[in-house]
Design a protein around this motif. Structure first.
Motif, PDB file in Angstrom:
ATOM      1  N   SER A  78     -73.548 -35.912 -28.862  1.00 23.10           N
ATOM      2  CA  SER A  78     -73.758 -35.836 -30.306  1.00 23.10           C
ATOM      3  C   SER A  78     -72.497 -36.270 -31.043  1.00 23.10           C
ATOM      4  O   SER A  78     -71.388 -36.217 -30.495  1.00 23.10           O
ATOM      5  N   LEU A  79     -72.684 -36.659 -32.288  1.00 21.98           N
ATOM      6  CA  LEU A  79     -71.548 -37.045 -33.130  1.00 21.98           C
ATOM      7  C   LEU A  79     -70.566 -35.881 -33.247  1.00 21.98           C
ATOM      8  O   LEU A  79     -69.346 -36.057 -33.149  1.00 21.98           O
ATOM      9  N   ILE A  80     -71.105 -34.684 -33.423  1.00 20.81           N
ATOM     10  CA  ILE A  80     -70.257 -33.499 -33.620  1.00 20.81           C
ATOM     11  C   ILE A  80     -69.371 -33.268 -32.392  1.00 20.81           C
ATOM     12  O   ILE A  80     -68.168 -33.010 -32.517  1.00 20.81           O
ATOM     13  N   LEU A 103     -70.505 -35.355 -42.243  1.00 23.96           N
ATOM     14  CA  LEU A 103     -70.785 -34.398 -41.166  1.00 23.96           C
ATOM     15  C   LEU A 103     -69.575 -34.295 -40.231  1.00 23.96           C
ATOM     16  O   LEU A 103     -69.152 -33.195 -39.861  1.00 23.96           O
TER      17      LEU A 103
END
Lengths: 140, 305
Positions: B86-88, B113
């Motif tokens: 995921s980007l996170i 985000l």
């Protein structure tokens, strides 16, 4: 005409726009309650022509944000000892978290697990909210 | 002032902070060699989730000219994203390695985000067609350098003013400077949205669909590309794509000190013959893009004057 007896203690959600009653019933999870709940649809109303109405026998916690989004015209009467104790008129909340989803397919929230999105009311007339990430407007 | 801050949207910085950046970029332009070690010892990550050679080279040239070092990827498929990260998670990992993250992402809002989870500041290098704040800073530096200030100008914005949100963010910032007036030049279908006109106020803009009839009054002409991906139908795009083609004949009608800007890449909205005109500054503009990024990176890292 169907008659439902007066509540002694509980909540009456009145002036629901016809058709929104079931939406509110479902959104509040009233089917899961063990208390007596009545949903009346298409009742004649002087003001509205026809309206929906929900009566809940007992106190429950109501998420007013949800109600405001589905139908900001509803009134909520809190009943105690058979009398109206309090009347609450809803307005659209300025900020909403975790209820709306962004409908813009290009928004990051459609592909990443972003958690609760902050939506800000931008137009009370069209009931549009703006997504904090992509700034696109979304209606409920 | 901007030390440690992220830049996600053009209006994240105040006018004072922007002026401070423009002044510092001016100093770098004047004495570039003095700043070649300014960011020595800093490691900066460039995470390009979609290819953008121009922006990536501009940022990386800026970092290297400041003596900093770069890690990163130019395409999400060569990163752990291709394994489903995921980007996170990527941001939480990379922000432990680098002092600053520059990211470009096809999804709107992705840098915002990322900034929520990053331990280091994030610079948005473009998120879809949403925001491109370093392009806005580039445009401001170009005007400031070539026109001597950012005040008392009539600026023509020409092309797609409906969907081109980067022109909206440029216009919003320019409006905070004194004496700025706009001429919005676009076909009927691509006019600037009404809500935006309401924000500007009627006394500060004119609207027309004719470049020829309005160019004489302009101090700055900002041309934009009509982007194919914004249209629902190919037919409509084909009908509108050649609405404006700036050529030497039209340039004859312009002031002798007007400048022509363009964020590049151009398609055919500016004829190549115009490149030889001294008033065509779009390639200089691209170079100023590198200088403003040098100023921005230094200041965010707390290295600027």
């Amino acid at each position: 005409m169907i008659n439902v007896s007066k509540l002694k203690k509980g909540i009456v959600i009145d002036h629901i726009k016809s058709g929104n009653g079931y939406k509110i019933f479902r959104q509040l999870g009233l089917d899961k309650l063990e208390d007596t709940v009545v949903l009346l649809k298409n009742i004649p109303s002087n003001k509205m022509g026809i309206k929906d109405l929900i009566k809940i026998e007992n106190d429950i916690y109501l998420d007013l944000t949800v109600l405001g989004l589905i139908d900001s015209g509803v009134t909520i009467n809190i009943i105690e000892n058979g009398q109206k104790k309090e009347k609450i008129k809803l307005e659209l909340p300025r900020k909403v978290y975790g209820i709306l989803k962004c409908k813009n397919p290009r928004c990051v929230s459609t592909s990443e697990n972003v958690g609760d999105i902050e939506f800000t009311l931008v137009n009370p007339v069209t009931r549009e909210y703006q997504c904090e990430y992509c700034h696109e407007n979304t209606k409920l | 002032m901007i030390k440690g801050k992220s830049l996600i949207e053009a209006n994240d910085f105040s006018i004072e902070e922007i002026d401070d950046l423009l002044n510092f970029a001016g100093k770098i332009i004047a004495r570039e060699k003095d700043y070649s070690d300014l960011c020595k010892g800093n490691l900066i990550a460039t995470l390009f989730y979609e290819p953008s050679t121009r922006t990536k080279f501009s940022f990386e040239s800026a970092i290297l000219r400041l003596g900093g070092q770069v890690i990163g990827f130019a395409d999400a498929m060569t990163s752990s994203v291709s394994k489903g990260e995921s980007l996170i998670d990527t941001i939480q990992t990379i922000s432990g390695y680098a002092d600053l993250i520059i990211m470009r992402h096809p999804k709107e809002g992705a840098p915002k985000l990322a900034a929520k989870f990053s331990k280091t500041p994030i610079i948005n290098g473009g998120d879809g067609g949403h925001q491109h704040p370093t392009q806005t800073l580039t445009d401001l530096l170009t005007i400031n350098q070539l026109k001597g200030s950012i005040s008392n100008f009539t600026i023509g914005l020409c092309g797609d003013l409906k969907f081109g949100r980067t022109t909206h963010s440029l216009a919003k910032i320019l409006l905070q400077y004194p004496g700025i007036k706009f001429v919005f030049i676009s076909p009927e279908e691509l006019r600037i949205p009404d809500y935006f006109k309401a924000e500007i106020g009627n006394d500060r803009f004119e609207e027309t669909n004719s470049l020829e009839s309005s160019i004489a009054q302009l101090d700055i002409l900002y041309m934009t590309r009509i982007q194919k991906e914004r249209f629902f139908s190919e037919e409509e795009y084909l009908r509108l794509k050649d609405s404006y083609i700036l050529d030497n004949n039209i340039m004859k009608m312009a002031k002798s000190d007007m400048i022509v800007m363009h964020p590049l890449p151009r398609v055919n909205e500016i004829a190549e013959e115009v490149d030889q005109d001294d008033r065509a500054v779009y390639f200089q503009q691209a170079k100023y893009g590198m200088y403003i990024r040098m100023a921005l990176i230094s200041k965010i890292l707390g290295k600027g004057e």
